[in-house]
Scaffold this motif. Structure first.
Motif, PDB file in Angstrom:
ATOM      1  N   ALA A 102      -9.360   3.484   4.464  1.00 31.41           N
ATOM      2  CA  ALA A 102      -9.557   2.112   4.943  1.00 31.41           C
ATOM      3  C   ALA A 102      -8.233   1.354   5.035  1.00 31.41           C
ATOM      4  O   ALA A 102      -7.954   0.684   6.040  1.00 31.41           O
ATOM      5  CB  ALA A 102     -10.530   1.380   4.028  1.00 31.41           C
ATOM      6  N   ARG A 103      -7.398   1.462   3.988  1.00 28.01           N
ATOM      7  CA  ARG A 103      -6.128   0.730   3.985  1.00 28.01           C
ATOM      8  C   ARG A 103      -5.173   1.262   5.051  1.00 28.01           C
ATOM      9  O   ARG A 103      -4.462   0.492   5.698  1.00 28.01           O
ATOM     10  CB  ARG A 103      -5.471   0.814   2.601  1.00 28.01           C
ATOM     11  CG  ARG A 103      -6.154  -0.016   1.529  1.00 28.01           C
ATOM     12  CD  ARG A 103      -5.215  -0.273   0.354  1.00 28.01           C
ATOM     13  NE  ARG A 103      -4.634   0.964  -0.155  1.00 28.01           N
ATOM     14  CZ  ARG A 103      -5.173   1.706  -1.114  1.00 28.01           C
ATOM     15  NH1 ARG A 103      -6.331   1.340  -1.663  1.00 28.01           N
ATOM     16  NH2 ARG A 103      -4.590   2.804  -1.532  1.00 28.01           N
ATOM     17  N   THR A 104      -5.172   2.580   5.217  1.00 30.85           N
ATOM     18  CA  THR A 104      -4.298   3.163   6.245  1.00 30.85           C
ATOM     19  C   THR A 104      -4.759   2.737   7.635  1.00 30.85           C
ATOM     20  O   THR A 104      -3.928   2.440   8.506  1.00 30.85           O
ATOM     21  CB  THR A 104      -4.294   4.705   6.133  1.00 30.85           C
ATOM     22  OG1 THR A 104      -3.953   5.081   4.793  1.00 30.85           O
ATOM     23  CG2 THR A 104      -3.282   5.310   7.091  1.00 30.85           C
ATOM     24  N   ALA A 105      -6.063   2.694   7.844  1.00 35.54           N
ATOM     25  CA  ALA A 105      -6.589   2.231   9.135  1.00 35.54           C
ATOM     26  C   ALA A 105      -6.124   0.810   9.420  1.00 35.54           C
ATOM     27  O   ALA A 105      -5.745   0.472  10.557  1.00 35.54           O
ATOM     28  CB  ALA A 105      -8.114   2.307   9.141  1.00 35.54           C
ATOM     29  N   GLU A 106      -6.124  -0.045   8.398  1.00 33.59           N
ATOM     30  CA  GLU A 106      -5.681  -1.427   8.574  1.00 33.59           C
ATOM     31  C   GLU A 106      -4.216  -1.487   9.009  1.00 33.59           C
ATOM     32  O   GLU A 106      -3.819  -2.354   9.793  1.00 33.59           O
ATOM     33  CB  GLU A 106      -5.883  -2.211   7.277  1.00 33.59           C
ATOM     34  CG  GLU A 106      -7.342  -2.519   6.967  1.00 33.59           C
ATOM     35  CD  GLU A 106      -7.502  -3.288   5.668  1.00 33.59           C
ATOM     36  OE1 GLU A 106      -6.463  -3.652   5.074  1.00 33.59           O
ATOM     37  OE2 GLU A 106      -8.651  -3.516   5.257  1.00 33.59           O
ATOM     38  N   GLU A 107      -3.393  -0.578   8.490  1.00 34.85           N
ATOM     39  CA  GLU A 107      -1.979  -0.554   8.872  1.00 34.85           C
ATOM     40  C   GLU A 107      -1.810  -0.276  10.362  1.00 34.85           C
ATOM     41  O   GLU A 107      -0.781  -0.642  10.955  1.00 34.85           O
ATOM     42  CB  GLU A 107      -1.231   0.499   8.048  1.00 34.85           C
ATOM     43  CG  GLU A 107      -1.115   0.163   6.573  1.00 34.85           C
ATOM     44  CD  GLU A 107      -0.431   1.274   5.796  1.00 34.85           C
ATOM     45  OE1 GLU A 107       0.330   2.058   6.418  1.00 34.85           O
ATOM     46  OE2 GLU A 107      -0.651   1.371   4.568  1.00 34.85           O
ATOM     47  N   TYR A 108      -2.786   0.400  10.954  1.00 38.09           N
ATOM     48  CA  TYR A 108      -2.747   0.684  12.386  1.00 38.09           C
ATOM     49  C   TYR A 108      -3.536  -0.346  13.193  1.00 38.09           C
ATOM     50  O   TYR A 108      -3.795  -0.145  14.371  1.00 38.09           O
ATOM     51  CB  TYR A 108      -3.297   2.083  12.660  1.00 38.09           C
ATOM     52  CG  TYR A 108      -2.359   3.193  12.234  1.00 38.09           C
ATOM     53  CD1 TYR A 108      -1.489   3.782  13.152  1.00 38.09           C
ATOM     54  CD2 TYR A 108      -2.330   3.644  10.924  1.00 38.09           C
ATOM     55  CE1 TYR A 108      -0.612   4.790  12.764  1.00 38.09           C
ATOM     56  CE2 TYR A 108      -1.464   4.651  10.521  1.00 38.09           C
ATOM     57  CZ  TYR A 108      -0.611   5.221  11.448  1.00 38.09           C
ATOM     58  OH  TYR A 108       0.259   6.218  11.057  1.00 38.09           O
TER      59      TYR A 108
ATOM     60  N   MET B 215      -6.635  -1.334  12.667  1.00 37.16           N
ATOM     61  CA  MET B 215      -8.073  -1.083  12.726  1.00 37.16           C
ATOM     62  C   MET B 215      -8.700  -1.738  11.503  1.00 37.16           C
ATOM     63  O   MET B 215      -8.680  -1.172  10.410  1.00 37.16           O
ATOM     64  CB  MET B 215      -8.353   0.419  12.768  1.00 37.16           C
ATOM     65  CG  MET B 215      -7.807   1.095  14.009  1.00 37.16           C
ATOM     66  SD  MET B 215      -8.077   2.888  14.025  1.00 37.16           S
ATOM     67  CE  MET B 215      -6.719   3.463  12.998  1.00 37.16           C
ATOM     68  N   THR B 216      -9.245  -2.917  11.682  1.00 42.93           N
ATOM     69  CA  THR B 216      -9.733  -3.705  10.547  1.00 42.93           C
ATOM     70  C   THR B 216     -11.226  -3.596  10.326  1.00 42.93           C
ATOM     71  O   THR B 216     -11.767  -4.146   9.386  1.00 42.93           O
ATOM     72  CB  THR B 216      -9.377  -5.184  10.740  1.00 42.93           C
ATOM     73  OG1 THR B 216      -9.940  -5.638  11.979  1.00 42.93           O
ATOM     74  CG2 THR B 216      -7.864  -5.373  10.795  1.00 42.93           C
ATOM     75  N   ASP B 217     -11.912  -2.853  11.202  1.00 45.52           N
ATOM     76  CA  ASP B 217     -13.359  -2.730  11.073  1.00 45.52           C
ATOM     77  C   ASP B 217     -13.703  -2.025   9.760  1.00 45.52           C
ATOM     78  O   ASP B 217     -13.210  -0.933   9.466  1.00 45.52           O
ATOM     79  CB  ASP B 217     -13.904  -1.927  12.260  1.00 45.52           C
ATOM     80  CG  ASP B 217     -15.417  -2.019  12.376  1.00 45.52           C
ATOM     81  OD1 ASP B 217     -15.918  -1.775  13.471  1.00 45.52           O
ATOM     82  OD2 ASP B 217     -16.084  -2.330  11.374  1.00 45.52           O
TER      83      ASP B 217
END
Length: 577
Positions: A469-475, A477-479
């Motif tokens: 989840a945190r890595t997705a946010e770095e890209y 992607m906040t969903d």
């Protein structure tokens, strides 16, 4: 080690060939360097006629063990040669049985007998191939080493891993991995039931009633299903990580990522170089990708129309590639399925060893991706068809460059969308956004896995999900759904650290697309055909793309140009009149 001609010699060869010949480049022009004197001829086959051939596993194991015994005895050379020939044939047949059982199971994942057969033949192949490599290692280091090297060929002998590995432990770990991946495949193939407001729902029921539900209700049920699947899948994932860390240790690696990069995927770049790729994608590609709104595309494609449509376009790109396609269709070597209730919902290309033929399996979804995904797999098919030796101990391709024949062929179809779809701008825009997404997702998945496999504390479900989840946010992607849906990416379970291959190859393929848009289709096609001709079995990613005039993901100016070019093209395609 696979012998490779130097990049300088190859570049000079390309220049001389271009200067001295007016004929178009042929995909058959690049000679293969790997030589296996026992490689069989290609045989005609039709997948529907294939049968699993009974073979006495214990007899093969006895023959393999006999090779090890004879290597320590005098006057055994001729018997060793005879046993090598027999075991070589047996290994190919065992691998063929496993491949056939895998495809059959993927066609009908609800069939428990096919599931059991697939696991059985996978374990047989793991056991026998591990013992076979150990026996070759023993024989080649014995008094008969030089004579046997001449007999089996220098290339085959040099491809044998000479390190001393605990074969029993390797077998145990391979079988543990097979059991866990089989458990995972059964999990995602079986509908998961949840209860929301007293009513039972699973994926199939949700799909059937999606038009009757308001958006909030639909998303609530969808998320509950994702949570339920994730809860079971993440336990399997953690067990797989524990198994794979032991596997890496067995080969002398403290860093599992380094093990998979070097030993499994044979990459010519390191996890640290990939981390720079991650950083630059977050800076140059992800913001552009996230700024492009979701694009609705409505072309409806029936499965029966997929192959005929592709057959109409291919001759316009390459008559040679078109001929390979027509032969594939004639021999029923492309299996398309649209029954998602029982079939594996992905796609892949594999190889039938005893016939020396590739086979495609692909799930279709009724939209334009039914065509482009099949084109993708056919690019892999061509690479296998033209370049695969599939000799025991030398059958794996370089995955990063292997995705360029597939994704590169997809981008060459871009300029023919108007022949395949009505009002194709939405499909073209979605396709380009999809490719940028492949770059972002490939780096996101790889970065998350590097963090998880190198995590020093106790791995729990919360830790794993938090990292994704945190890595997705770095890209960007906040969903919140990203916290759970990574478990549907089968590569995370079946092929860890594979997914960055899509990011690396997407960059190279988009370079081909830019060539077609800014220079000429002819130059783009020739670049693609040269990469396809060299193939992915003897050359690395950086080596192949650079000697064919591309820059690749390490050139950050190229990354920026790609992002900007795709964004500009999508803006043109989606602008309102």
């Amino acid at each position: 080690m696979i012998r490779k001609i130097t990049a300088l010699v190859l570049v000079l060869s390309i220049l001389l060939t271009t200067a001295c010949s007016e004929k178009p480049f042929s995909v058959y022009d690049t000679p293969k360097k790997f030589n296996d004197p026992f490689l069989s001829e290609t045989k005609d086959m039709d997948f529907s006629d294939l049968k699993i051939t009974d073979i006495d596993e214990n007899d093969t194991i006895s023959s393999i063990n006999r090779m090890k015994e004879l290597s320590q005895k005098e006057n055994s050379l001729e018997e060793l040669k005879a046993l090598y020939k027999k075991n070589y044939s047996d290994i190919n047949l065992i691998e063929t049985n496993y491949t056939i059982s895998m495809i059959r199971y993927d066609i009908d994942t609800q069939n428990s007998s096919l599931s059991e057969a697939n696991l059985k033949y996978e374990q047989i192949y793991n056991n026998v191939s591990t013992l076979y490599e150990e026996a070759l290692r023993t024989v080649l280091s014995s008094r008969y080493g030089e004579e046997m090297k001449k007999y089996i060929g220098d290339d085959v002998a040099n491809s044998v891993d000479t390190r001393e590995i605990d074969t029993e432990q390797l077998n145990d770990l391979a079988n543990q991995e097979a059991q866990l991946t089989n458990e995972y495949m059964k999990l995602i193939a079986t509908p998961t039931t949840v209860t929301v407001d007293g009513e039972h729902w699973d994926e199939n029921k949700l799909y059937e009633h999606m038009d009757e539900l308001d958006e909030d209700k639909y998303l609530e049920i969808y998320l509950e299903i994702d949570k339920a699947v994730n809860e079971k899948a993440v336990k399997i994932y953690i067990s797989l990580i524990e198994t794979r860390k032991k596997l890496a240790k067995l080969f002398g690696y403290d860093n599992p990522g380094e093990f998979y990069y070097k030993e499994v995927f044979h990459r010519d770049y390191s996890p640290e170089e990939a981390q720079l790729f991650h950083k630059n994608v977050k800076e140059h590609i992800a913001p552009i990708y996230n700024s492009i709104p979701t694009i609705i595309h409505d072309a409806v494609i029936e499965t029966k129309d997929v192959l005929p449509t592709i057959s109409e376009i291919l001759p316009l790109i390459s008559p040679e590639v078109s001929d390979i396609f027509n032969e594939m269709v004639e021999k029923d070597l492309c299996i398309l399925t649209d029954d998602m209730a029982k079939s594996y919902d992905g796609g892949y290309t594999t190889f039938i060893s005893t016939y020396r033929h590739p086979v495609i399996y692909n799930a279709t979804y009724g939209n334009y991706r039914s065509i482009t995904d099949t084109v993708h797999e056919f690019g892999h098919y061509c690479d296998y068809y033209l370049n695969c030796t599939n000799s025991p101990c030398h059958s794996e391709s370089n995955f990063d460059i292997a995705e360029v024949p597939s994704m590169g062929l997809e981008v060459l179809f871009y300029d023919y969308y108007d022949r395949m779809f009505e009002n194709c701008n939405d499909e073209k825009a979605h396709f380009l956004r999809f490719f940028l997404g492949s770059v972002v997702d490939g780096c996101y998945m790889d970065e998350a896995q590097q963090k998880i496999y190198n995590y020093e504390g106790e791995l729990t479900a919360d830790v794993v999900n938090d990292i994704f989840a945190r890595t997705a946010e770095e890209y960007g992607m906040t969903d919140d759904i990203k916290r759970y849906t990574w478990v549907y990416v089968t590569h995370n379970f079946l092929n860890p650290f594979y997914y960055i291959s899509y990011a690396a190859s997407s960059i190279a393929s988009l370079e081909i697309w830019m060539t077609a848009q800014t220079e000429s289709k002819e130059k783009a096609v020739e670049t693609y055909l040269r990469i396809l001709s060299y193939g992915s079995f003897e050359y690395g990613y950086n080596e192949s793309i650079r000697m064919n005039g591309l820059k690749g993901f390490t050139d950050y100016d190229t990354l920026k140009k790609i992002g900007e070019s795709v964004k500009n093209e999508i803006d043109i395609l989606t602008q309102t009149e």
